[in-house]
Design an enzyme around this catalytic site. Structure first.
Site, PDB file in Angstrom:
ATOM      1  N   LYS A   1       2.084  19.617 -19.435  1.00  0.00           N
ATOM      2  CA  LYS A   1       3.582  20.331 -19.688  1.00  0.00           C
ATOM      3  C   LYS A   1       3.245  21.784 -20.558  1.00  0.00           C
ATOM      4  O   LYS A   1       4.174  22.667 -20.365  1.00  0.00           O
ATOM      5  CB  LYS A   1       4.722  19.516 -20.390  1.00  0.00           C
ATOM      6  CG  LYS A   1       4.773  18.235 -19.678  1.00  0.00           C
ATOM      7  CD  LYS A   1       6.042  18.266 -18.726  1.00  0.00           C
ATOM      8  CE  LYS A   1       6.364  16.836 -18.092  1.00  0.00           C
ATOM      9  NZ  LYS A   1       5.342  15.978 -17.790  1.00  0.00           N
TER      10      LYS A   1
HETATM   11  C1  LIG Z   1       4.862  15.196 -16.635  1.00  0.00           C
HETATM   12  C2  LIG Z   1       3.464  14.333 -16.402  1.00  0.00           C
HETATM   13  C3  LIG Z   1       3.128  14.188 -15.303  1.00  0.00           C
HETATM   14  C4  LIG Z   1       3.875  14.566 -13.733  1.00  0.00           C
HETATM   15  O1  LIG Z   1       4.226  15.646 -13.381  1.00  0.00           O
HETATM   16  P1  LIG Z   1       5.284  16.244 -12.449  1.00  0.00           P
HETATM   17  O2  LIG Z   1       5.217  17.575 -12.312  1.00  0.00           O
HETATM   18  O3  LIG Z   1       6.654  15.790 -12.921  1.00  0.00           O
HETATM   19  O4  LIG Z   1       5.018  15.559 -11.001  1.00  0.00           O
HETATM   20  C5  LIG Z   1       1.711  13.620 -15.119  1.00  0.00           C
HETATM   21  N1  LIG Z   1       1.113  13.355 -16.162  1.00  0.00           N
HETATM   22  C6  LIG Z   1       1.492  13.605 -17.060  1.00  0.00           C
HETATM   23  C7  LIG Z   1       0.667  13.486 -18.514  1.00  0.00           C
HETATM   24  C8  LIG Z   1       2.657  14.385 -17.495  1.00  0.00           C
HETATM   25  O5  LIG Z   1       3.125  14.845 -18.818  1.00  0.00           O
END
Ligand SMILES: *Cc1c(COP(=O)(O)O)cnc(C)c1O
Length: 496
Positions: free
Chosen positions: A112
């Site tokens: 993120k």
């Molecule tokens: C948010 C997240 C995901 C999922 O990603 P999306 O864009 O919501 O599909 C996968 N792995 C981690 C570690 C995340 O923080």
């Protein structure tokens, strides 16, 4: 040609990129989508020589066409700097025949950060471009991870303030420590005497309170959110797929125009949608492999054409993928409905009323680029253990879901030839206990920080700064309030 954005539920209103970033979500509840996706206008030879920041500019200048070169470069250089622990920003690591794209070298060691480190800069630039004079106040309710990533992104960004509310007794001790040690004079972290839903409801009420908005406006502030469906988070995620492809080419792994597969551990469908958009930009991607954990709504959707959230919610060891409504999927639905907002709106209405919808055969045919599968908890653990024993490389639980699904894909399709990039979305240090338990249950008896040191030893990687910090960092936020007091906590912080 400029790229304009409209809602997935009503295409009559067209916004510039900066207006869409400022708004986040359309008034009709739809998501903003680009009216077209321009082709990359630099050659692979040129891309192969570019830094992450330069690649980011080439992608973002196309999608955010109302930003000037100076504005974009300033945003990019403020985001992808020494907050990341490697100059490569998103390094590729080869292990067991696949290429792991490590998206966890930012301040909170999860992917993120790739978007939340630039969103504040895009947001404040968008505000100034649209003659918004107020400071932007970000309000966030968090159940743990998003709060910290947003805090890290907004800390000390001029013209912004951020208030994060979390359930005082509803986050892990490490998550709490990460948040309450947050630096930055423009940040405030508040524990509430309630659960996550109450925190979220409290935040929503503040957003919808017109009198409060007027009061803030007078004092020179306005609310905004760092919502995951903001186009300002989606577009920056296209960059690392282009970057990874160019690196594979530069390193002689692939020939010019050679297609690669991309595997993405998926929750809200943002990361994999960014890969799909990158493909639409001309990036030679063969299959987009969508990996789910036991909350396999998306696997079922790809195999049956029916999206159905009416099912048990399962708590897994890959919690960031424990999601039953993948919000960003709406952008793909709109697309395969022939960019038909009415058709999409009808499906989304059925999702909110009945918790499900079914797409037509014609729409399904357009999903040929996607392959969906999932792993069970047991399989996820086995993937971590096997990869470690075979190569010494340690991956986190989310990445392991992707690696496991890639294994299933190869077995099912026989496609072991296409070079494949696996999006590695979190550092194993973020989910140390689950990772170490998968490798050997003898680690179960160890304490949290003991485990961190052990992981560093067996994986032969340094403990990330983000983890080192929380061992020693002083607590800077200690406010706890009742749910009803949330607006006053905000007033107090802003001095209004
Ligand atoms: C948010 C997240 C995901 C999922 O990603 P999306 O864009 O919501 O599909 C996968 N792995 C981690 C570690 C995340 O923080």
């Amino acid at each position: 040609m400029a790229v304009l954005y409209s809602s997935t539920r009503n295409s009559s209103e067209k916004l510039t990129a900066s207006q869409a970033i400022l708004k986040g979500l359309a008034d009709d509840g739809g998501l903003f989508v680009p009216d077209h996706i321009p082709a990359l206008d630099v050659s692979i030879e040129e891309l192969a020589k570019m830094s992450y920041q330069e690649t980011a500019y080439e992608v973002m200048k196309l999608m955010f066409s109302d930003f000037t070169e100076e504005e974009l470069k300033k945003c990019i250089n403020s985001a992808y700097d020494s907050k990341f622990d490697t100059e490569e920003i998103a390094p590729l690591v080869q292990a067991d025949g696949a290429y792991y794209l490590e998206l966890f070298h930012g301040p909170t060691i999860a992917f993120k950060d790739m978007a939340l480190s630039i969103l504040p800069h895009l947001l404040i630039t968008s505000a100034r471009k649209n003659n918004v004079k107020n400071d932007i106040v970000i309000l966030t309710a968090t159940s743990g991870d998003t709060g910290k990533a947003a805090l890290a992104g907004f800390a000390d960004v001029e013209g912004t303030k951020i208030v994060v509310f979390y359930p005082k007794n509803g986050v892990s001790p490490i998550q709490e420590k990460q948040m309450v040690t947050q630096k930055g004079a423009n940040t405030r972290v508040v524990g509430i005497k309630g659960n996550f839903d109450q925190a979220q409801t409290g935040v929503k009420q503040m957003f919808n309170d017109k009198a409060f908005a007027a009061e803030l406006d007078k004092a020179g502030f306005q609310f905004s959110s760092a919502n995951s469906i903001n186009i300002g988070r989606l577009v920056p995620q296209m960059v690392y797929y282009v970057y990874a492809y160019a690196k594979l080419y530069a390193n002689g792994v692939i020939a010019k125009d050679e297609k690669i597969n991309v595997v993405v551990p998926t929750g809200n469908f943002g990361n994999i949608l960014a890969a799909f958009y990158a493909k639409n930009m001309g990036l030679p991607i063969a299959k987009l492999i969508c990996a789910s954990n036991e909350n396999k709504v998306l696997f079922d959707f790809f195999t049956t054409g029916t999206y159905d959230k009416n099912r048990e919610f399962i708590l897994t060891n890959s919690p960031s993928m424990d999601i039953l409504i993948s919000s960003n999927l709406e952008r793909l639905i709109y697309r395969i409905a022939g960019n038909d907002a009415d058709k999409n709106a009808a499906l989304m209405k059925s999702l909110s009323q009945d918790g499900k919808y079914e797409i037509t055969d014609e729409m399904r045919e357009q999903l040929a680029d996607f392959y969906g599968n999932y792993t069970t908890e047991e399989e996820t653990g086995a993937v971590i253990k096997n990869l470690y024993e075979k190569t010494g490389y340690v991956i986190d639980t989310h990445t392991a879901v992707a690696a496991g699904v890639y294994g299933k894909y190869k077995e099912e399709t026989g496609d072991g030839e296409t070079k494949t990039v696996i999006a590695s979305t979190a550092s194993p240090f973020k989910f140390t206990r689950s990772v170490m338990d998968a490798i050997d249950t003898k680690y179960d008896a160890m304490g949290d920080f003991e485990l961190v040191d052990e992981l560093s030893k067996i994986g032969n990687v340094a403990v990330p700064q983000a983890i080192e910090e929380i061992r020693t960092a002083p607590v800077l936020h200690d406010i706890v309030c009742e749910v009803e007091e949330m607006p006053n906590v905000v007033r107090d912080f802003l001095g209004v």
